[in-house]
Scaffold this active site. Sequence first.
Site, mmCIF file in Angstrom:
data_model
loop_
_atom_site.group_PDB
_atom_site.id
_atom_site.type_symbol
_atom_site.label_atom_id
_atom_site.label_comp_id
_atom_site.label_asym_id
_atom_site.label_seq_id
_atom_site.Cartn_x
_atom_site.Cartn_y
_atom_site.Cartn_z
ATOM 1 N N ASN A 1 30.814 11.988 50.563
ATOM 2 C CA ASN A 1 30.596 13.376 50.119
ATOM 3 C C ASN A 1 29.724 13.483 48.859
ATOM 4 O O ASN A 1 29.168 14.537 48.570
ATOM 5 C CB ASN A 1 31.929 14.101 49.880
ATOM 6 C CG ASN A 1 32.642 14.492 51.149
ATOM 7 O OD1 ASN A 1 33.849 14.663 51.178
ATOM 8 N ND2 ASN A 1 31.893 14.654 52.239
ATOM 9 N N ASP B 1 38.967 19.565 57.557
ATOM 10 C CA ASP B 1 37.564 19.705 57.959
ATOM 11 C C ASP B 1 37.280 21.119 58.461
ATOM 12 O O ASP B 1 38.163 21.771 59.026
ATOM 13 C CB ASP B 1 37.256 18.666 59.052
ATOM 14 C CG ASP B 1 35.769 18.470 59.249
ATOM 15 O OD1 ASP B 1 34.985 18.956 58.426
ATOM 16 O OD2 ASP B 1 35.385 17.823 60.249
#
Length: 251
Positions: A69, A21
Amino acid sequence: MSLIEQIDKDRVPEHVAVIMDGNGRWAKQKSMPRVFGHKNGVKAVRSTIETAGEIGVKALTLYAFSTENWNRPKLEVKTLMSLLVSSLKNEVKNLQKNNVKLQAIGNLNLLPEKARKELNEVINLTSNNSGIILTLALSYGAREELTQAFQKISQKIVNKELMPEEITEKVINNHLYTFTLPDVDLLIRTSGEQRISNFLLWQIAYSELYFTDVLWPDFGKEDFLKAILNYQNRERRFGKTSEQIEKIDNE
Ligand code: FPP
């Protein structure tokens, strides 16, 4: 003593999972578009695979693209998919050299044809490698994984291949995408966020969790080794008391 020398070779986590991340924030800090962060994230992927293999981790699972996503801006999704294709093409030699066996988990049918094809090619090419098992979680969501497992199990019950009382943890495990892998020992998340984000919910039941503020493109060999050392300095009790663990260790 260098970090690598401090690693206890007998207590290396068998399965390490990583939530990569912070690519977007890394790029933003440099006043660059988000995709610049993803491109630079590939270097961290390479170094993590190499270091994990070097210290004897058996399985490394990377959260590369979640079911959620798909909702990102079209251009970002497109770039991530082309990055996957180009990285697979560029890295295949390295994977072979390092004896890495590639596999993928997730709803892979949703991937663009080109990405699926390249992925399958590298999976086939590396299928006989006997070193670290690298699992890319792509279009992956743990709830979706569990849902499909429950559907398959229910179908077996309907077909009378299985009785409800025969559903054990092992049976559930065998219906997950990760059925060939051991439980996750260590879960790392970069960028300072402390969330699981629908990643391997079943498999992390007893994992140690390690959070670092380092943004993914900056996550280098030393950062990975620090996570491993931190893991080795913890006591895993699996619900037992410290005294019971000490007793087992001394036996
Ligand atoms: C999270 O950062 C990262 C991703 C959603 C993608 C991960 C992809 C890579 C590391 C590169 C390609 C990978 C492979 C396996 C070739 P973010 O965009 O959520 O960052 P932010 O939270 O700062 O916005």
